[in-house]
Enzyme design. Structure first.
Site, short mmCIF file in Angstrom:
data_model
loop_
_atom_site.label_atom_id
_atom_site.label_comp_id
_atom_site.label_asym_id
_atom_site.label_seq_id
_atom_site.Cartn_x
_atom_site.Cartn_y
_atom_site.Cartn_z
N SER A 142 29.21 -9.68 12.88
CA SER A 142 28.16 -10.66 13.19
C SER A 142 26.83 -9.91 13.21
O SER A 142 26.81 -8.68 13.38
CB SER A 142 28.42 -11.25 14.58
OG SER A 142 27.28 -11.96 15.04
N TYR A 155 30.69 -10.80 23.68
CA TYR A 155 30.67 -10.97 22.22
C TYR A 155 29.91 -9.83 21.55
O TYR A 155 30.39 -9.22 20.59
CB TYR A 155 30.02 -12.32 21.90
CG TYR A 155 30.10 -12.75 20.45
CD1 TYR A 155 31.21 -13.44 19.97
CD2 TYR A 155 29.06 -12.50 19.57
CE1 TYR A 155 31.27 -13.86 18.65
CE2 TYR A 155 29.11 -12.92 18.25
CZ TYR A 155 30.22 -13.61 17.79
OH TYR A 155 30.28 -14.02 16.48
P1 NAD Z 1 35.81 -21.19 14.48
O1 NAD Z 1 35.85 -21.52 15.92
O2 NAD Z 1 35.47 -22.25 13.50
O3 NAD Z 1 37.19 -20.53 14.03
C1 NAD Z 1 37.83 -19.55 14.83
C2 NAD Z 1 39.25 -19.40 14.37
O4 NAD Z 1 39.89 -18.43 15.23
C3 NAD Z 1 40.08 -20.69 14.47
O5 NAD Z 1 40.98 -20.75 13.39
C4 NAD Z 1 40.83 -20.50 15.79
O6 NAD Z 1 42.05 -21.24 15.86
C5 NAD Z 1 41.10 -19.00 15.73
N1 NAD Z 1 41.44 -18.42 17.03
C6 NAD Z 1 40.75 -18.52 18.19
N2 NAD Z 1 41.45 -17.88 19.17
C7 NAD Z 1 42.57 -17.38 18.60
C8 NAD Z 1 43.67 -16.63 19.08
N3 NAD Z 1 43.79 -16.25 20.37
N4 NAD Z 1 44.65 -16.31 18.20
C9 NAD Z 1 44.58 -16.70 16.90
N5 NAD Z 1 43.55 -17.40 16.39
C10 NAD Z 1 42.57 -17.73 17.24
O7 NAD Z 1 34.79 -19.94 14.36
P2 NAD Z 1 33.97 -19.34 13.13
O8 NAD Z 1 32.56 -19.61 13.36
O9 NAD Z 1 34.60 -19.67 11.84
O10 NAD Z 1 34.16 -17.77 13.44
C11 NAD Z 1 35.01 -16.93 12.70
C12 NAD Z 1 34.54 -15.48 12.90
O11 NAD Z 1 33.20 -15.37 12.39
C13 NAD Z 1 34.51 -15.01 14.34
O12 NAD Z 1 34.95 -13.69 14.42
C14 NAD Z 1 33.04 -15.12 14.70
O13 NAD Z 1 32.68 -14.23 15.71
C15 NAD Z 1 32.41 -14.75 13.37
N6 NAD Z 1 31.02 -15.20 13.23
C16 NAD Z 1 30.70 -16.52 13.28
C17 NAD Z 1 29.38 -16.89 13.15
C18 NAD Z 1 28.94 -18.31 13.20
O14 NAD Z 1 27.73 -18.55 13.27
N7 NAD Z 1 29.83 -19.27 13.14
C19 NAD Z 1 28.38 -15.92 12.98
C20 NAD Z 1 28.76 -14.58 12.93
C21 NAD Z 1 30.08 -14.24 13.06
#
Ligand code: NAD
Length: 260
Positions: A142, A155
């Site tokens: 991130s 985080y």
């Molecule tokens: P999201 O909430 O849409 O998806 C998260 C996924 O992780 C889901 O499939 C959920 O079921 C799974 N998950 C959560 N807890 C879990 C567990 N204990 N075991 C197995 N699976 C689990 O989130 P996203 O925005 O797609 O984020 C995905 C990644 O991208 C994360 O690592 C997040 O930190 C990173 N990220 C997101 C953003 C953003 O703006 N959305 C920005 C930077 C980084």
């Protein structure tokens, strides 16, 4: 080299960025192991949609806080496909709260899911990757792996940790055609972000509209959210031959956020 016939395991791929990456890889003929929480019928639908690309897709619901479930997921992937060629450590959660109110159990969960799970997946896939003589490990980091924002202590700490882990693994496997890199996105409008709009508004004492415009997009100089398709495209590039010398690094896709 085409990626057709290779296998990608993407943690946290029932939603958001992980699901977008699964779709992008499946379209290139890559077999997929999806993981994450969700309703059974939604997961079945996702598997069918992925398989419409002529690939095989399986689901494993391993909880990323449980090392034995992670090991069993990798074993299922290897038993089904022979090896995990591409590992995308993507599962992640967020909690927004001032430090004095930050629940210790949330800190532990974020460390387990956003940081330690990558150690467990990587240590389990690496032997077969080495045997195959090719591999790609992509850690979903991130912009918060590079810079901080208030109220996201766990985080930000976990994401900074992932960069150290990325560099270390890259060095350990550097001469074996295996690369390990981190993608550092800015804000992507997934459920993870939708859910923190209200919490951030409360923590900062501002409206949800102000969170979007004055907090999230304020940092993003393009004034645009990053899309899951853009991240998926970057992940595919990291798996290409062109990227074989890109290892141990972080690639930002953040609309200029960390340039400022
Ligand atoms: P999201 O909430 O849409 O998806 C998260 C996924 O992780 C889901 O499939 C959920 O079921 C799974 N998950 C959560 N807890 C879990 C567990 N204990 N075991 C197995 N699976 C689990 O989130 P996203 O925005 O797609 O984020 C995905 C990644 O991208 C994360 O690592 C997040 O930190 C990173 N990220 C997101 C953003 C953003 O703006 N959305 C920005 C930077 C980084």
């Amino acid at each position: 080299m085409s990626l057709k016939g290779k296998t990608a395991l993407i943690t946290g791929s029932t939603s958001g960025i992980g699901l977008g990456i699964a779709k992008g890889f499946a379209a290139q003929g890559v077999n997929i192991v999806i993981n994450g929480f969700g309703k059974e019928d939604a997961i079945e639908k996702e598997l069918k949609e992925l398989e419409a690309n002529g690939i095989k897709a399986i689901y494993n619901g391993a909880d990323m806080t449980k090392p034995d479930e992670i090991a069993a997921m990798v074993k299922q992937a290897e038993d089904t496909f022979g090896a995990v060629d591409i590992l995308v450590n993507n599962a992640g959660i967020q909690h927004v709260s001032p430090i004095e109110d930050f629940p210790p159990e949330k800190w532990d969960a974020i460390m387990a899911i956003n940081l330690s799970s990558s150690f467990h997946t990587t240590r389990n896939v690496i032997t077969k990757m080495r045997e195959q003589g090719w591999g790609r490990i992509i850690n979903m980091c991130s912009a918060h792996g590079l810079v901080a924002s208030p109220y996201k202590s766990a985080y930000v700490a976990a994401k900074h940790g992932i960069l150290g882990f990325t560099k270390t693994i890259a060095l350990e496997v550097a001469q074996e055609n295996i690369t390990c890199n981190a993608i550092c996105p800015g804000y992507v409008r997934t459920p993870l972000v939708e859910n923190q709009i209200a919490d951030t508004a409360k923590a900062r004492g501002i409206t949800e509209e102000e969170v979007i415009n004055d907090v999230m997009l304020k940092a993003q100089w393009t004034k645009k959210f990053v899309t899951v398709e853009q991240i998926s495209g970057l992940a595919l590039f990291l798996c290409s031959d062109t990227a074989e010398n890109i290892t141990g690094t972080d690639i930002t896709i953040d609309g200029g956020w960390t340039a400022a």
